[in-house]
Design a protein around this motif. Structure first.
Motif, PDB file in Angstrom:
ATOM      1  N   GLU A  25     -31.356 -28.509  -5.772  1.00  0.00           N
ATOM      2  CA  GLU A  25     -31.515 -27.245  -6.484  1.00  0.00           C
ATOM      3  C   GLU A  25     -31.808 -27.483  -7.969  1.00  0.00           C
ATOM      4  OE1 GLU A  25     -29.318 -22.876  -6.703  1.00  0.00           O
ATOM      5  OE2 GLU A  25     -28.165 -24.622  -6.069  1.00  0.00           O
ATOM      6  N   ARG A  26     -31.056 -28.395  -8.595  1.00  0.00           N
ATOM      7  CA  ARG A  26     -31.280 -28.692 -10.011  1.00  0.00           C
ATOM      8  C   ARG A  26     -32.670 -29.282 -10.235  1.00  0.00           C
ATOM      9  NH1 ARG A  26     -25.828 -30.274 -10.035  1.00  0.00           N
ATOM     10  NH2 ARG A  26     -26.346 -32.463  -9.755  1.00  0.00           N
ATOM     11  N   ARG A  74     -35.527 -23.833   1.454  1.00  0.00           N
ATOM     12  CA  ARG A  74     -34.653 -22.683   1.183  1.00  0.00           C
ATOM     13  C   ARG A  74     -34.796 -22.214  -0.263  1.00  0.00           C
ATOM     14  NH1 ARG A  74     -28.129 -23.097   1.320  1.00  0.00           N
ATOM     15  NH2 ARG A  74     -28.346 -23.044   3.589  1.00  0.00           N
ATOM     16  N   PHE A  75     -34.776 -23.167  -1.209  1.00  0.00           N
ATOM     17  CA  PHE A  75     -34.853 -22.787  -2.618  1.00  0.00           C
ATOM     18  C   PHE A  75     -36.261 -22.327  -3.002  1.00  0.00           C
ATOM     19  CE2 PHE A  75     -31.181 -25.883  -2.905  1.00  0.00           C
ATOM     20  CZ  PHE A  75     -30.227 -24.868  -2.918  1.00  0.00           C
ATOM     21  N   SER A  76     -37.267 -22.852  -2.313  1.00  0.00           N
ATOM     22  CA  SER A  76     -38.637 -22.365  -2.557  1.00  0.00           C
ATOM     23  C   SER A  76     -38.723 -20.881  -2.244  1.00  0.00           C
ATOM     24  CB  SER A  76     -39.639 -23.131  -1.682  1.00  0.00           C
ATOM     25  OG  SER A  76     -39.704 -24.481  -2.053  1.00  0.00           O
ATOM     26  N   LYS A  77     -38.070 -20.503  -1.156  1.00  0.00           N
ATOM     27  CA  LYS A  77     -38.085 -19.095  -0.749  1.00  0.00           C
ATOM     28  C   LYS A  77     -37.336 -18.222  -1.754  1.00  0.00           C
ATOM     29  CE  LYS A  77     -37.066 -16.143   3.238  1.00  0.00           C
ATOM     30  NZ  LYS A  77     -36.498 -16.089   4.614  1.00  0.00           N
ATOM     31  N   SER A  78     -36.137 -18.673  -2.153  1.00  0.00           N
ATOM     32  CA  SER A  78     -35.335 -17.874  -3.086  1.00  0.00           C
ATOM     33  C   SER A  78     -35.966 -17.813  -4.481  1.00  0.00           C
ATOM     34  CB  SER A  78     -33.908 -18.414  -3.180  1.00  0.00           C
ATOM     35  OG  SER A  78     -33.891 -19.700  -3.756  1.00  0.00           O
ATOM     36  N   MET A  79     -36.719 -18.870  -4.866  1.00  0.00           N
ATOM     37  CA  MET A  79     -37.382 -18.907  -6.166  1.00  0.00           C
ATOM     38  C   MET A  79     -38.808 -18.352  -6.099  1.00  0.00           C
ATOM     39  SD  MET A  79     -36.008 -22.738  -7.195  1.00  0.00           S
ATOM     40  CE  MET A  79     -36.790 -22.896  -8.794  1.00  0.00           C
ATOM     41  N   GLN A  80     -39.189 -17.879  -4.890  1.00  0.00           N
ATOM     42  CA  GLN A  80     -40.511 -17.271  -4.671  1.00  0.00           C
ATOM     43  C   GLN A  80     -41.644 -18.230  -5.048  1.00  0.00           C
ATOM     44  OE1 GLN A  80     -40.217 -13.528  -6.816  1.00  0.00           O
ATOM     45  NE2 GLN A  80     -39.192 -12.546  -5.103  1.00  0.00           N
ATOM     46  N   LEU A  81     -41.506 -19.466  -4.581  1.00  0.00           N
ATOM     47  CA  LEU A  81     -42.543 -20.471  -4.801  1.00  0.00           C
ATOM     48  C   LEU A  81     -43.327 -20.656  -3.504  1.00  0.00           C
ATOM     49  CD1 LEU A  81     -40.354 -23.131  -6.657  1.00  0.00           C
ATOM     50  CD2 LEU A  81     -41.893 -21.465  -7.702  1.00  0.00           C
ATOM     51  N   VAL A 134     -34.545 -35.049   5.917  1.00  0.00           N
ATOM     52  CA  VAL A 134     -34.678 -33.760   6.602  1.00  0.00           C
ATOM     53  C   VAL A 134     -33.738 -32.717   5.984  1.00  0.00           C
ATOM     54  CG1 VAL A 134     -33.009 -34.240   8.465  1.00  0.00           C
ATOM     55  CG2 VAL A 134     -34.874 -32.643   8.856  1.00  0.00           C
ATOM     56  N   LEU A 135     -32.567 -33.149   5.548  1.00  0.00           N
ATOM     57  CA  LEU A 135     -31.654 -32.238   4.843  1.00  0.00           C
ATOM     58  C   LEU A 135     -32.258 -31.793   3.509  1.00  0.00           C
ATOM     59  CD1 LEU A 135     -28.240 -34.008   5.490  1.00  0.00           C
ATOM     60  CD2 LEU A 135     -28.686 -31.591   5.961  1.00  0.00           C
ATOM     61  N   ALA A 136     -32.817 -32.753   2.776  1.00  0.00           N
ATOM     62  CA  ALA A 136     -33.423 -32.442   1.476  1.00  0.00           C
ATOM     63  C   ALA A 136     -34.595 -31.479   1.650  1.00  0.00           C
ATOM     64  CB  ALA A 136     -33.885 -33.718   0.789  1.00  0.00           C
TER      65      ALA A 136
END
Length: 438
Positions: free
Chosen positions: A366-367, A329-336, A321-323
């Motif tokens: 993230e990586r 979150r990163f999908s949003k920031s990377m516009q995916l 659930v953390l992952a």
């Protein structure tokens, strides 16, 4: 407009001339004739704009931008060069410079440019303040395992009081998130939540950050400064890595906790502040007391209510659930729009040791998203150190491609790339040279 400007230039005549011009505009100006002295000044002064020469005796200004921005991420950097070079200018902007100007040709542009850069700084600071107002609640503490459930229950109970709280646990277990959530749930939530990492500063700077100073209190103290104890009045002060605090400052902290009174550096006047303290440590403070590194009376004052935050390896059922939270979150920031996550991705994460806990998990996710192909995450997307080291990417050709991909993602920003790669900036520069990635 009151602002602080740092000029870094080894051409002393120009350095003094620019200093004089900027002071006439009412700015507070600091001068340095080398990259090293300039970087040292950034450790001491809260600078708004940095005017740096490109060709310095001990550094190349275009590359130094990343170091300036690492030390002062919310400042703006203007590079000055005697020889205009379009590729250098482009790279400077990629590295985070506000502008790149040619000496002589653009002299009349410097003052207007500084004012424009200061507007950007003002905007940066406003955004930071807005982010700080968005307090974290216990809903931000992700996970439903028994260890984290019990820690949350204790934190929710103590939040309703004014008791001092000591959060213990390994690095990366989310101590600041817990501290912020306690503040948000308390009756002090209309006041400031201010945080300080006690391991990040020298003794003198740490004392100044905590209690503030008067002008002239020490070399470089050119103006009065508010301390975080004052900023936290009617709010909450969070001191991370409290076990790293020097003994002399421990005595001063104990005094302000017992009486609410403190004295700024270089002052004789007693000040008062009403704040709630939340402290955190990854050290065994009882052991530090035995070693003579920590005051026993301060420990008892801090440990009125202790909460231990469990390491990730003791709450493995929370890892998926953390992952997924970090993937979203990163999908949003990377516009995916959509990232597909295979079950073996979560399984591999659950089987890792996570010495760095939630922070390490976040960085690994993230990586993996930077390196994934076709928006697909699976076990092959992850580069994790296992106990037998069989999963570590060691071949130089793979390492080279890995670095290239990350540099492309960060648009050449080496400081960001080093963070993603989890290596030092100096190591990254060495790898770039080794693989011929100029």
């Amino acid at each position: 407009m009151s602002a602080k400007i740092l000029i870094i230039d080894d051409e002393l005549k120009l350095l003094k001339l620019l200093g004089m011009i900027l002071r006439q505009e009412g700015f507070e100006v600091f001068e340095a004739s080398s990259a090293r002295s300039g970087l040292n000044m950034l450790d001491v002064h809260d600078v708004d704009v940095i005017l740096s020469d490109v060709r310095l005796p001990d550094g190349f200004g275009v590359d130094l931008v990343t170091q300036y921005k690492t030390k002062k991420p919310h400042s703006e950097v203007i590079l000055m060069t005697a020889y205009g070079n379009i590729p250098d200018g482009v790279q400077a902007m990629k590295n985070g410079a506000y502008d790149y100007i040619v000496k002589g040709d653009d002299n009349e542009k410097i003052i207007p440019l500084v004012y424009k850069a200061l507007e950007k700084v003002k905007e940066n600071r406003k955004n930071i303040q807005e982010e700080k107002k968005q307090n974290i609640s216990f809903e931000n503490v992700i996970g439903s395992s028994q260890p984290i459930f019990m820690a949350k229950k204790l934190a929710e109970k103590v939040a309703q009081t004014d008791a001092t709280v000591l959060l213990t646990g390994e690095t990366g277990t989310g101590k600041e998130v817990f501290a912020n959530a306690i503040h948000t749930a308390s009756n002090r939530n209309k006041g400031n939540f201010v945080a300080l990492n006690c391991s990040a500063f020298s003794k003198e700077i740490l004392e100044s950050e905590l209690f503030g100073h008067k002008k002239g209190a020490f070399t470089g103290a050119v103006a009065d400064k508010k301390g975080l104890v004052e900023e936290a009045h009617n709010g909450t002060l969070f001191l991370d890595e409290i076990g790293e605090m020097p003994l002399e400052l421990q005595a001063k902290l104990l005094r302000v906790l017992e009486s609410g009174e403190y004295i700024k550096m270089g002052d004789t006047k007693i000040q008062k502040s009403n704040f709630r303290l939340i402290a955190a440590t990854n050290r065994d403070l009882k052991e530090e007391i035995q070693k003579g590194n920590f005051r026993e009376d301060l420990y008892f004052r801090l440990n009125i209510f202790g909460i231990h935050l469990p390491p990730l390896r003791e709450r493995k059922e929370d890892i998926p659930v953390l992952a997924q939270f970090f993937v979203d979150r990163f999908s949003k920031s990377m516009q995916l729009e959509k990232v597909n996550v295979a079950e073996n991705y979560f399984e591999k994460l659950k089987n890792a040791s996570w010495k760095g806990n939630i922070r390490e998990l976040k960085n690994s996710v993230e990586r993996s998203m930077i390196l994934m192909e076709n928006n697909q995450l699976n076990s092959d997307s992850l580069n994790l150190e296992s106990s037998d080291n069989t999963n570590v990417l060691s071949m130089s050709t793979v390492e080279k491609q890995h670095i290239i991909k990350v540099l492309n993602y960060t648009k050449g920003n080496k400081a960001e790339a080093a963070r993603f790669l989890d290596i030092g900036i100096a190591t990254l520069y060495r790898k770039i040279e080794e693989f011929g990635l100029k």
